[in-house]
Design an enzyme around this catalytic site. Sequence first.
Site, PDB file in Angstrom:
ATOM      1  CB  ALA A  79      -0.936   0.000   1.207  1.00 13.58           C
TER       2      ALA A  79
ATOM      3  NE  ARG B 251       2.932   5.125 -12.785  1.00 10.78           N
ATOM      4  CZ  ARG B 251       2.211   4.234 -13.450  1.00 10.78           C
ATOM      5  NH1 ARG B 251       1.579   4.607 -14.562  1.00 10.78           N
ATOM      6  NH2 ARG B 251       2.088   3.013 -13.012  1.00 10.78           N
TER       7      ARG B 251
ATOM      8  CB  SER C 137       7.825  -3.304  -3.056  1.00  8.18           C
ATOM      9  OG  SER C 137       7.577  -1.945  -2.884  1.00  8.18           O
TER      10      SER C 137
ATOM     11  CB  CYS D 250       0.363 -13.688  -1.148  1.00 10.23           C
ATOM     12  SG  CYS D 250       0.097 -11.919  -1.239  1.00 10.23           S
TER      13      CYS D 250
ATOM     14  CG  ASP E  66      -2.345  -6.461   4.882  1.00 11.99           C
ATOM     15  OD1 ASP E  66      -3.086  -6.312   3.892  1.00 11.99           O
ATOM     16  OD2 ASP E  66      -1.482  -7.357   4.955  1.00 11.99           O
TER      17      ASP E  66
ATOM     18  CG  ASN F 206      -0.449  -3.690  -5.294  1.00 17.00           C
ATOM     19  OD1 ASN F 206       0.289  -2.920  -5.880  1.00 17.00           O
ATOM     20  ND2 ASN F 206      -0.032  -4.805  -4.740  1.00 17.00           N
TER      21      ASN F 206
ATOM     22  CE1 TYR G 160     -19.360 -26.342 -23.804  1.00 19.34           C
ATOM     23  CE2 TYR G 160     -20.312 -25.566 -25.863  1.00 19.34           C
ATOM     24  CZ  TYR G 160     -19.871 -26.600 -25.061  1.00 19.34           C
ATOM     25  OH  TYR G 160     -19.918 -27.889 -25.505  1.00 19.34           O
TER      26      TYR G 160
ATOM     27  CD1 TRP H 225     -26.702 -26.229 -19.446  1.00 21.26           C
ATOM     28  CD2 TRP H 225     -27.104 -24.317 -18.359  1.00 21.26           C
ATOM     29  NE1 TRP H 225     -27.915 -25.763 -19.867  1.00 21.26           N
ATOM     30  CE2 TRP H 225     -28.196 -24.592 -19.215  1.00 21.26           C
ATOM     31  CE3 TRP H 225     -27.138 -23.169 -17.573  1.00 21.26           C
ATOM     32  CZ2 TRP H 225     -29.314 -23.758 -19.291  1.00 21.26           C
ATOM     33  CZ3 TRP H 225     -28.242 -22.343 -17.656  1.00 21.26           C
ATOM     34  CH2 TRP H 225     -29.316 -22.633 -18.507  1.00 21.26           C
TER      35      TRP H 225
ATOM     36  NE  ARG I 140     -30.142 -25.251 -14.643  1.00 18.27           N
ATOM     37  CZ  ARG I 140     -29.741 -26.141 -15.561  1.00 18.27           C
ATOM     38  NH1 ARG I 140     -29.863 -25.879 -16.846  1.00 18.27           N
ATOM     39  NH2 ARG I 140     -29.191 -27.271 -15.203  1.00 18.27           N
TER      40      ARG I 140
END
Lengths: 460, 460
Positions: free
Chosen positions: B15, B25, B44, B48, B290, B312, B433, B441, B449
């Site tokens: 962050a 920037r 940085s 994870c 976090d 991020n 598909y 499906w 459904r």
Amino acid sequence: MVANTRMVVIGGDAAGMSAASRARRYRKPDDLEITAFERGHFTSFSACGIPYWAGGEVDGPDALIARTAEEHRRRGIDLRMRTEVTEIDLAGQRVRARDLEGGTDRWHGFDHLVVATGARPVRPPLDGIDAPGVYGVQTLDDGQALIDGLTGTDGRRAVVIGAGYIGVEMAEALVRRGFQVTVVDRSPQPMTTLDPDMGTLVHEAMCGMGIEVVTGAEVTGIVTGPDGRVAAVATAAKEFPADVVVLGLGVRPGTALAEAAGLPLGESGGLLTDLAMRVRGHENVWAGGDCVEVLDLVSGRTRHIALGTHANKHGQVIGTNIGGGYATFPGVVGTAVSKVCDLEIARTGLLEAQATAVGLRFVTATIESTSRAGYYPGARPMRVKMLAERGTGRLLGAQIVGREGAAKRVDVAAVALTARMTVDQMTALDLGYAPPFSPVWDPVLVAARKAAAAVRDAGA
Amino acid sequence: MVANTRMVVIGGDAAGMSAASRARRYRKPDDLEITAFERGHFTSFSACGIPYWAGGEVDGPDALIARTAEEHRRRGIDLRMRTEVTEIDLAGQRVRARDLEGGTDRWHGFDHLVVATGARPVRPPLDGIDAPGVYGVQTLDDGQALIDGLTGTDGRRAVVIGAGYIGVEMAEALVRRGFQVTVVDRSPQPMTTLDPDMGTLVHEAMCGMGIEVVTGAEVTGIVTGPDGRVAAVATAAKEFPADVVVLGLGVRPGTALAEAAGLPLGESGGLLTDLAMRVRGHENVWAGGDCVEVLDLVSGRTRHIALGTHANKHGQVIGTNIGGGYATFPGVVGTAVSKVCDLEIARTGLLEAQATAVGLRFVTATIESTSRAGYYPGARPMRVKMLAERGTGRLLGAQIVGREGAAKRVDVAAVALTARMTVDQMTALDLGYAPPFSPVWDPVLVAARKAAAAVRDAGA
């Protein structure tokens, strides 16, 4: 006991048999009599599976049959195989059906008619097109003939005519069978379902797989040898020797029967229906599957899109409505995914030319990213292109070309299109992130972010 | 030349550094001075990614570092590593920073302050928790210590405390390293981020991988041997011998510094911000990653969700706003994906208990399907569960447990949640598909459904 209502289905594949099955769930045989006519040898089969059967990845044809004729009959559907409907008499509420084996011809009355006559492969009137060694890939019969042909020849040169979905899938199948494959297409790029800049990627990748891709080449004829078998495919510039030729030129709506009955057709020759899948202007005539045009929610026009998943949905909508329930098919956004070997290809929404054709102005953004975190094993590159409307920033389309993990990402754009999201709204989407599944910014979000910036830069 | 504006960032990870980079920037160094303080050795980095580094799939730690301190400095960010901010003086618009190497202590003034202090691993005050052989997995330093510990021991028994995301990912890593793994958790099922009926699938699959999963077991202490090293993990019922113990109990917002300064915290201890990621009530103080709570768009409540992808995005929003642009972070829908060996786990939206807790009434539907057409090679089973609001039919949540091709399908539900679609609307979604990618499906549509039918059956 005589049923109150008679439902007649023309065409025993995805749309027709889904309609029949769904209606049967709602209404018992003593209330609704269901008769379905299928002129072919097979019912409820996956035509989309034929290239994989041809490539030896799938054992066919049985695996491709979702439900056999006998299974349908056990569920109370009077399915007549090898029986062709030759005439629809709308005023008389009846259809004339010919038993192709026995040769008899009979009229059958209906209260509800479901037209599910599917599509017909494009088969240009070229010299030699009916020669032995030239194959279509539309039906399971076609598939069986092709496989017999592939195993029955010692030759190893195959030419595929057409570089759309069927063409590239068949190219893969033939590579898998050990053929030296040439794909010939009149367009400047394969996959004209993509913008040219994305189609180029497919072109390059196919060449990298050892597939010869000949673009901008109109086929002028099929050259046969002294034995009458196919020997080559001719274009204006050159002949391409061929032991086997596969026609992958796409399909057109199979609506000759409907047209003869005076049912309304759209620009591409598909039946026009309302949202409940009723044929326009006809209270008790329904149509679905590859013989209809569907509303494209992005362009606002109807289009012909032959795809099993739409056909299934149409059938369920029709069956629900005939059954006494209520359902609609609101339309499509034009999603399609495919692959050729390990190259995945996906699109949804409009291409640049399609957007322009309906008066939309747009910006585009194209990005490169990976399927997983860059450091995670198996991360593969992909390119994502997005179109967004000028001014509003509404998403208009997305195209993805990449390797494993690329194609189904298009679903995010498909849902966003349906919800009429802007690319700026998409930037904030909470998509699943973990290193084995995505970079910290999913490629679709990276594209949306760049498209949002392009929208801002373009101004109103 | 003196810059007009001073931006100070506390915390040099996702962050904080995204905010710094993005602001840079927009505004050059002579307009905006950016100073970032990071107390650790790395900047940085992808936390994870640590389980995959630990499992030997990723070469760490360098691969996990998105951008080095030197790269940030070259972009005009004055990044001070090993420098801890020990106090925020809001009234005086300054922070006190201690150089952890040199020991000096200095005040730094700011015009904009970005609090990106991240999260702290939960570390219960158990006897022996600091013993050699007990490892956290929050920082790259933690990761290096763990890997040194794993390679430095001849023992092959590992106990993971906690069966959430970090716990199951670390279980996989330890299995890959050849350890005999026991996961201990106080909950009745692993993955309490899923409903119990879906968590059961994870439980069963982990057992099938040879991982011992001990649920409903509160850890009472870490038992050490005569050498002072970890020897076992004790629960009320039993001791589990351990050569290595990994703490995977999740994290809490690291907001002690912010709390001391009087910044507003939510129920779970995270900072509360507005949609532009400004700390509520503080015009020039921003927070992301976090250490904040985010708005859950489905429940309408703020929640603490530690996830790199959110961090991020927060950073980009903050950097854009400080830079003079305009951006917001509208909230999350609670999407998370993970895997343990080849089992993929995904969720989005609300669990049953979460929906009930905010007053929602709902129906559920659970279906089994496959990742590809059933006949296509590599089709793997998956289970999809959906929650839909009673009456309205609005989608409230989805959970997926399956094998390859399962997890990222949750993105479709994530977009649908964001767009507040009903499960009935979802049924008509135009998802990609083709046999290599989906049954005719898509499993998500099958679940929608069934959920739509459940909504109708439940009535208003």
